[in-house]
Design an enzyme around this catalytic site. Structure first.
Site, short mmCIF file in Angstrom:
data_model
loop_
_atom_site.label_atom_id
_atom_site.label_comp_id
_atom_site.label_asym_id
_atom_site.label_seq_id
_atom_site.Cartn_x
_atom_site.Cartn_y
_atom_site.Cartn_z
N ASP A 1 -9.77 3.15 2.32
CA ASP A 1 -9.86 2.41 3.59
C ASP A 1 -10.48 3.27 4.70
OD1 ASP A 1 -8.77 -0.04 2.81
OD2 ASP A 1 -6.72 0.64 3.14
N LYS B 1 0.80 -1.23 0.00
CA LYS B 1 0.00 0.00 0.00
C LYS B 1 0.83 1.28 0.00
CE LYS B 1 -4.22 -1.87 2.04
NZ LYS B 1 -5.25 -1.69 3.04
#
Ligand code: ATR
Length: 278
Positions: free
Chosen positions: A102, A66
């Site tokens: 997220d 990420k």
């Protein structure tokens, strides 16, 4: 030509994203396909270049890529830059643009289930200061909370994250014993550490006995479906939320970035909950 999307990570076999995204493409009547790709750290640059060259419409990014993916993208959205991590990549005019869904996924999953908690600038305690903690803490600090404190075993990491949160709301950093003393201050406590993944041996990172009865305990983990932290909170009579709604919401916002509209979130909840509760 048929559009296609995917997710890259290592490990990747356990990912629920293909099931969820293909369900949504089917429900929306879109001729698109979503695939999981096992990509190791060594292959990340080549994989991103390959996805671009082969014409992927977009893709998700999961552990451990990420943060590492950012230099390989053509552009990274401002919020994802502040968080320091990308979980969703969109292809636009041939360029790859990174976003982070997220944090918004977590925030919306709380808002939908506990709307009364989200009014009036709630105060939040984040357990952990890794990648997942950053997305949740920064989004809460920017878009919802009046205070976001960070508790982490490694204090220096908590201090860095708290400094970022402090640009948007009140924030302090401390270790577990301080967190236990201050527990009554919080409307929500969110476990963003990996502690709890092992249901037989993992005890919660802090003792939560002193919390108010209406404090929400959330855990980003969904397997086990209830971690030791959530089981303890439930026994105390507190509201709890596991990581499945966040997983689904972050996927829904990725789908929206690719297609322009929100998919059937309740349908995906039924589908995925069925996997855990059977
Ligand atoms: P992710 O990207 O999933 O957030 P990560 O960046 O490796 O994963 O972060 C893991 C988090 O869990 C960190 O906050 C880590 O604490 P440290 O920064 O002190 O390492 C926390 N963590 C992992 N194992 C832990 C344990 N046994 N006790 C307390 N915290 C733990």
């Amino acid at each position: 030509m048929r559009k296609w999307y995917g997710v890259i990570g290592d490990p990747i076999e356990q990912s629920l994203s293909p099931l969820m995204q293909e369900f949504w493409f089917g429900r929306a009547g879109l001729d698109a396909h979503y695939e999981a790709f096992h990509v190791t750290k060594d292959n990340l640059a080549r994989a991103v270049a390959g996805l671009k060259a082969l014409g992927a419409g977009g893709f998700n990014v999961t552990v451990p890529h990420k943060s590492a993916i950012i230099p390989f993208l053509d552009e990274t959205d401002k919020d994802a830059r502040i968080i320091g991590a990308v979980n969703t990549v969109v292809r636009a005019d041939g360029r790859l643009i990174g976003y982070n869904t997220d944090g918004i996924g977590f925030l919306k999953s709380v808002e939908t289930r506990f709307p009364q908690l989200c009014t009036g600038k709630p105060s939040a305690l984040i357990l952990g200061a890794g990648g997942a903690a950053k997305a949740v803490a920064v989004t809460l600090a920017k878009d919802m909370a009046g205070r976001v404190d960070v508790c982490n075993r490694t204090l220096a990491k908590a201090a860095v994250l708290s400094e970022t949160c402090g640009k948007f709301c009140l924030s302090e950093a401390f270790g577990p014993s301080e967190a236990e003393k201050r527990l009554r201050r919080y409307d929500m406590v969110i476990n963003c550490t990996s502690v709890g993944l092992n249901p037989d041996t993992d005890a919660p990172v802090i003792d939560i006995g002193a919390a108010k009865r209406d404090t929400l305990f959330a855990d980003l983990i969904y397997k086990p479906f209830r971690t030791a932290l959530l089981r303890r909170a439930e026994r105390m009579g507190n509201p709890v939320l596991n990581g499945l709604p966040m997983l689904i919401c972050q996927g829904a916002y990725a789908f929206k970035k690719w297609t322009g509209f929100m998919p059937d979130v309740p349908g995906a909840e039924k589908l995925l909950q069925g996997l855990f509760l059977k």
